[in-house]
Design a protein around this motif. Sequence first.
Motif, PDB file in Angstrom:
ATOM      1  N   ALA A 149       0.826  -1.202   0.000  1.00  0.00           N
ATOM      2  CA  ALA A 149       0.000   0.000   0.000  1.00  0.00           C
ATOM      3  C   ALA A 149       0.860   1.253   0.000  1.00  0.00           C
ATOM      4  N   GLY A 150       0.281   2.353  -0.501  1.00  0.00           N
ATOM      5  CA  GLY A 150       0.942   3.641  -0.460  1.00  0.00           C
ATOM      6  C   GLY A 150       1.006   4.186   0.957  1.00  0.00           C
ATOM      7  N   ASP A 151       1.704   5.293   1.114  1.00  0.00           N
ATOM      8  CA  ASP A 151       1.984   5.812   2.451  1.00  0.00           C
ATOM      9  C   ASP A 151       0.716   6.204   3.201  1.00  0.00           C
ATOM     10  N   ASN A 152      -0.152   7.013   2.602  1.00  0.00           N
ATOM     11  CA  ASN A 152      -1.351   7.468   3.313  1.00  0.00           C
ATOM     12  C   ASN A 152      -2.271   6.308   3.668  1.00  0.00           C
ATOM     13  N   PHE A 153      -2.480   5.385   2.732  1.00  0.00           N
ATOM     14  CA  PHE A 153      -3.291   4.196   3.007  1.00  0.00           C
ATOM     15  C   PHE A 153      -2.668   3.396   4.143  1.00  0.00           C
ATOM     16  N   ASN A 157      -4.355   2.825   7.867  1.00  0.00           N
ATOM     17  CA  ASN A 157      -4.628   1.469   8.357  1.00  0.00           C
ATOM     18  C   ASN A 157      -3.947   1.208   9.701  1.00  0.00           C
ATOM     19  N   LYS A 158      -2.780   1.812   9.918  1.00  0.00           N
ATOM     20  CA  LYS A 158      -2.071   1.643  11.184  1.00  0.00           C
ATOM     21  C   LYS A 158      -2.636   2.505  12.306  1.00  0.00           C
ATOM     22  N   GLY A 159      -3.483   3.476  11.967  1.00  0.00           N
ATOM     23  CA  GLY A 159      -4.037   4.363  12.974  1.00  0.00           C
ATOM     24  C   GLY A 159      -3.239   5.628  13.187  1.00  0.00           C
ATOM     25  N   ASN A 160      -2.204   5.842  12.371  1.00  0.00           N
ATOM     26  CA  ASN A 160      -1.415   7.068  12.508  1.00  0.00           C
ATOM     27  C   ASN A 160      -2.126   8.278  11.908  1.00  0.00           C
ATOM     28  N   ILE A 161      -3.088   8.023  11.023  1.00  0.00           N
ATOM     29  CA  ILE A 161      -3.992   9.067  10.533  1.00  0.00           C
ATOM     30  C   ILE A 161      -5.380   8.724  11.058  1.00  0.00           C
ATOM     31  N   ARG A 162      -5.936   9.586  11.861  1.00  0.00           N
ATOM     32  CA  ARG A 162      -7.218   9.303  12.519  1.00  0.00           C
ATOM     33  C   ARG A 162      -8.370   9.854  11.693  1.00  0.00           C
ATOM     34  N   ARG A 163      -9.452   9.091  11.669  1.00  0.00           N
ATOM     35  CA  ARG A 163     -10.611   9.501  10.899  1.00  0.00           C
ATOM     36  C   ARG A 163     -11.511  10.469  11.665  1.00  0.00           C
ATOM     37  N   ASP A 164     -11.310  10.608  12.984  1.00  0.00           N
ATOM     38  CA  ASP A 164     -12.190  11.463  13.777  1.00  0.00           C
ATOM     39  C   ASP A 164     -11.727  12.907  13.837  1.00  0.00           C
ATOM     40  N   ILE A 165     -10.634  13.246  13.166  1.00  0.00           N
ATOM     41  CA  ILE A 165     -10.206  14.643  13.135  1.00  0.00           C
ATOM     42  C   ILE A 165     -10.800  15.305  11.895  1.00  0.00           C
ATOM     43  N   SER A 395      11.927  15.130   7.273  1.00  0.00           N
ATOM     44  CA  SER A 395      10.912  14.922   6.237  1.00  0.00           C
ATOM     45  C   SER A 395       9.516  15.078   6.831  1.00  0.00           C
ATOM     46  N   PRO A 396       8.572  15.677   6.085  1.00  0.00           N
ATOM     47  CA  PRO A 396       7.251  15.963   6.652  1.00  0.00           C
ATOM     48  C   PRO A 396       6.286  14.780   6.635  1.00  0.00           C
ATOM     49  N   GLU A 397       6.520  13.763   5.799  1.00  0.00           N
ATOM     50  CA  GLU A 397       5.573  12.661   5.685  1.00  0.00           C
ATOM     51  C   GLU A 397       5.492  11.861   6.983  1.00  0.00           C
ATOM     52  N   LYS A 398       4.275  11.403   7.286  1.00  0.00           N
ATOM     53  CA  LYS A 398       4.076  10.625   8.512  1.00  0.00           C
ATOM     54  C   LYS A 398       4.848   9.317   8.485  1.00  0.00           C
ATOM     55  N   GLY A 399       4.992   8.741   7.296  1.00  0.00           N
ATOM     56  CA  GLY A 399       5.740   7.498   7.210  1.00  0.00           C
ATOM     57  C   GLY A 399       7.173   7.647   7.649  1.00  0.00           C
ATOM     58  N   PHE A 400       7.779   8.804   7.369  1.00  0.00           N
ATOM     59  CA  PHE A 400       9.158   9.030   7.778  1.00  0.00           C
ATOM     60  C   PHE A 400       9.260   9.285   9.278  1.00  0.00           C
ATOM     61  N   ILE A 401       8.170   9.753   9.894  1.00  0.00           N
ATOM     62  CA  ILE A 401       8.186   9.941  11.347  1.00  0.00           C
ATOM     63  C   ILE A 401       8.327   8.595  12.046  1.00  0.00           C
ATOM     64  N   GLU A 402       7.549   7.608  11.615  1.00  0.00           N
ATOM     65  CA  GLU A 402       7.670   6.288  12.229  1.00  0.00           C
ATOM     66  C   GLU A 402       8.976   5.612  11.831  1.00  0.00           C
ATOM     67  N   ASN A 403       9.456   5.873  10.613  1.00  0.00           N
ATOM     68  CA  ASN A 403      10.755   5.324  10.219  1.00  0.00           C
ATOM     69  C   ASN A 403      11.879   5.882  11.075  1.00  0.00           C
ATOM     70  N   THR A 404      11.770   7.176  11.412  1.00  0.00           N
ATOM     71  CA  THR A 404      12.784   7.793  12.271  1.00  0.00           C
ATOM     72  C   THR A 404      12.842   7.109  13.623  1.00  0.00           C
TER      73      THR A 404
END
Length: 433
Positions: A149-153, A157-165, A395-404
């Motif tokens: 899957a791509g980064d946002n998807f 799915n991991k919960g790092n992007i919340r649907r309630d915001i 890097s600004p992407e959320k995926g790089f935050i968890e990679n860091t």
Amino acid sequence: MTDKLLEISKIKKERVQAGLKRRRNKESRFRSYGIASILMAFAFLLVMITVIVFKGHTAFYTTEIRLDVQLDAETLGLKEGEVDPQVLGQGSYRKALRNALREVIPVDGRKDKRELYRFISNGAEYDLRDTVINNPELIGTTYSYWAQAGDNFNQFNKGNIRRDIPETSRQFKDKHIGWFDRIVEDDRVRTVFNKHFFTNGDSRDPELAGIWGATVGSFYTLLVTLALSFPIGVAAAIYLEEFAPRNRATELIEININNLAAVPSIVFGLLGLAVFLNVADLPRSAPLVGGLVLTLMTLPTIIISSRAAIKAVPPSVRDAALGVGASKMQMVLHHVLPLAMPGMLTGTIIGMAQALGETAPLIMIGMVAFIVDVPGGPLDAATALPVQIYLWADSPEKGFIENTSGAIMVLLAFLAFMNAVAVILRKRLERRW
């Protein structure tokens, strides 16, 4: 008279007891302050590790989407019956994946299609290509393929992007959430171990970025550092402690070595930039140059610890060796050095652990460059693990935050392992007199 002496003695005794009580109270408070400081430091360390683990554990798994890919020759742009790996590698696997994704989520319009295609990682087509090359019999069939899957998807799915915001506060819009829910309802989403994080080099796509390239770069850098700093540091310590005359020149050298141990690491990076790159014209971003810079930085630590280990050997060992006819060189090499080696190894491993976590000197010599390929030797362009963490943290992407955070966990594990090895070597090899 006797009563007066007894009264004076009683008063003195009470004063002594009061003084002892005050001293015990002070010692108790001091002990309490020490325990409180240790507990506070441990609490801060625990909080730091908890935050890192909480943010970084998701880097160790990733999301995949199951697609029924039509691998017919027409879609791939191949001839019927083609089995040549070079020709198969030129097939249009991206088109096949996108067609399969539109079968799951039918959309119209270029914008919606472009947003839907981001549900699949850019690396999925290359994984599918390699699968077809290894299994050419798949041509002409419908293959159930788990695409990364791509980064946002992946982050949603991991919960790092919340649907309630609010929708305006997230990149994964309500429309995308609807598509996501449809794919989940069809049982086409799974979470698996993220092998790419440990086997890939750096990438512009967070879901494809890995630490392997940086890990190999750190390995070559530390290999060069160890090969140079250990023999030079041990030889310098032996000379200064056993052979050097006690004069002003020796004292000046010792003072400079002690001062160099406190010099900021970025100064060594500037020295490496000026000498190794500008004067010696060595390749930029190469682990060889990084190893040379870190050698200069770790030499004072190794020399100081090695001298301390040599000093710890009892003089009786030297006297006994000289008494049975050994020369001074034989005494040092056959008796003093083996007994001092545990302390020397401990200091060396601690110096290597310090070098493993350094970033500033490596940035100054160009190891901060974006390097995708895994280095094949100490002369190839590379980066190091702490520098890779620095790059991802910017890097600004959320995926790089968890990679860091995930890379920090790996780096901390390496550091803990190296320090544990130093402690074990110290315990197993040291001798008591």
